[in-house]
Design an enzyme around this catalytic site. Structure first.
Site, mmCIF file in Angstrom:
data_model
loop_
_atom_site.group_PDB
_atom_site.id
_atom_site.type_symbol
_atom_site.label_atom_id
_atom_site.label_comp_id
_atom_site.label_asym_id
_atom_site.label_seq_id
_atom_site.Cartn_x
_atom_site.Cartn_y
_atom_site.Cartn_z
ATOM 1 N N HIS A 12 0.870 -1.135 0.062
ATOM 2 C CA HIS A 12 -0.094 0.090 -0.045
ATOM 3 C C HIS A 12 0.816 1.199 0.075
ATOM 4 C CE1 HIS A 12 0.049 -0.397 4.621
ATOM 5 N NE2 HIS A 12 1.174 0.617 4.504
ATOM 6 N N HIS A 59 -1.534 4.989 9.573
ATOM 7 C CA HIS A 59 -0.246 5.332 9.942
ATOM 8 C C HIS A 59 -0.155 6.801 10.475
ATOM 9 C CE1 HIS A 59 0.084 2.627 6.488
ATOM 10 N NE2 HIS A 59 1.437 2.545 6.652
ATOM 11 N N HIS A 192 10.028 -4.002 4.324
ATOM 12 C CA HIS A 192 10.502 -2.651 3.847
ATOM 13 C C HIS A 192 10.802 -1.947 5.328
ATOM 14 C CE1 HIS A 192 6.131 -1.984 4.197
ATOM 15 N NE2 HIS A 192 6.198 -0.701 4.373
ATOM 16 N N GLU A 239 3.996 -5.181 8.669
ATOM 17 C CA GLU A 239 2.804 -4.914 8.178
ATOM 18 C C GLU A 239 2.116 -6.285 7.550
ATOM 19 O OE1 GLU A 239 2.866 -0.144 6.768
ATOM 20 O OE2 GLU A 239 3.048 -1.912 5.172
HETATM 21 C C1 DHB Z 1 6.277 3.286 2.012
HETATM 22 C C2 DHB Z 1 5.542 2.348 2.346
HETATM 23 C C3 DHB Z 1 4.685 2.124 3.164
HETATM 24 O O1 DHB Z 1 4.050 0.837 3.673
HETATM 25 C C4 DHB Z 1 4.038 3.150 3.757
HETATM 26 O O2 DHB Z 1 3.109 3.201 4.751
HETATM 27 C C5 DHB Z 1 4.593 4.358 3.521
HETATM 28 C C6 DHB Z 1 5.742 4.687 2.571
HETATM 29 C C7 DHB Z 1 7.246 3.560 0.800
HETATM 30 O O3 DHB Z 1 7.992 2.521 0.644
HETATM 31 O O4 DHB Z 1 7.467 4.743 0.715
HETATM 32 FE FE FE Z 2 2.463 1.127 5.321
#
Ligand code: DHB
Ligand code: FE
Length: 279
Positions: A12, A59, A192, A239
């Protein structure tokens, strides 16, 4: 009796919202990402869900660090997003289903999940962008029930707890007397990390193993505690808990209809799966 007809899990990343706004679907960077959603949209056109239960993590738009529920369920007639500062245009409002929301809340509470109930709730990119990927005309053909799982501030619910939440959701849907066809949409991940020394961290081996596990051994990830999941998938990769909850709602056996895995979208290993319960 209402029935869960399938589960979709997807990343997302906010940059998706800007790419949609700028019409970059055919751009070489974005094309492999956007193209992967076509088979899922075709499936949606065939199965025509009435309701989507959307498992996501806020978030900081609706809940901030001062008040952070572990599990929050929307019970509003309508949900809107707002400017989060990512340059994503505000999307059309989403129609809720308060009666079904309250039924799910009662059933989950009856199964000893202590929930925060939200009769007003803003939904952020983790909710809106997956919806826009599934229905690009943004004329949402489903009513929605948002289920928000805390993955932003310790302590997080365990992987086992999230899997059980999904299993309880399946029972709760099955006990609703309506005949709705229910989609479960889980958003977040895959690996990530946006901040700290490991910013940019991605773990392809782990992500692929995790995706495999959702098909035939959904409890696989429950061997890891939160710290281990952060180590393996990154601080935001955790997540993936939403993927586990989604899988929990699909019953003991599933069929994998579609999968995509693409590195990177922004800082994220982006994943997509379409799973159907095997009756
Ligand atoms: C990114 C990924 C995320 O899950 C998020 O909530 C905000 C930013 C990203 O990779 O930029
Ligand atoms: Fe996220």
């Amino acid at each position: 009796m209402a029935r869960i007809i399938g589960g979709i899990t997807t990343s997302h990343v906010p940059a998706i919202g800007r790419a949609i706004a700028k019409g970059l679907q055919q751009d070489p960077y974005w094309k492999p990402f956007f193209d992967a959603y076509a088979p899922v949209r075709q499936w949606l056109g065939e199965v025509k869900p009435d309701v989507a239960i959307v498992l996501y993590n806020d978030h900081g738009l609706n809940f901030f660090l001062d008040k952070m529920p572990t599990f929050a369920v929307g019970a509003a007639p309508e949900y809107r997003n707002a400017d989060e500062g990512w340059g994503i245009p505000t999307l059309p409002a989403f129609q809720g289903d308060p009666a079904l929301s309250w039924h799910l809340i009662e059933q989950l509470t009856g199964e000893e999940f202590d929930l925060t109930t939200c009769q007003e709730m803003k939904v952020d990119h983790a909710f809106t962008l997956p919806m826009a990927l599934l229905w690009p005309d943004q004329k949402w053909p489903v009513r929605v029930v948002p289920v928000c799982i805390n993955t932003v501030q310790a302590p997080l619910p365990s992987a086992a707890r999230c899997l059980k939440l999904g299993q309880a959701l399946e029972r709760a849907v099955a006990s609703w007397p309506g005949d709705e066809r229910v989609l479960v949409l889980g958003t977040g991940g895959l690996s990530h990390q946006l901040d700290g020394e490991r910013a940019g961290f991605i773990n392809k081996d782990f992500d692929l193993r995790f995706m495999d596990s959702l098909v035939d051994s959904p409890a696989w990830a429950t061997q890891y505690n939160t710290h281990q999941l952060v180590e393996l998938a990154g601080t935001q990769g955790v997540e993936l808990l939403m993927w586990l909850a989604t899988r929990g709602a699909l019953g003991s056996q599933v069929q994998e209809l579609h999968r995509n895995y693409h590195i990177p979208i922004s800082n994220t290993a982006s994943g997509l799966m379409l799973l159907e319960p095997v009756a």
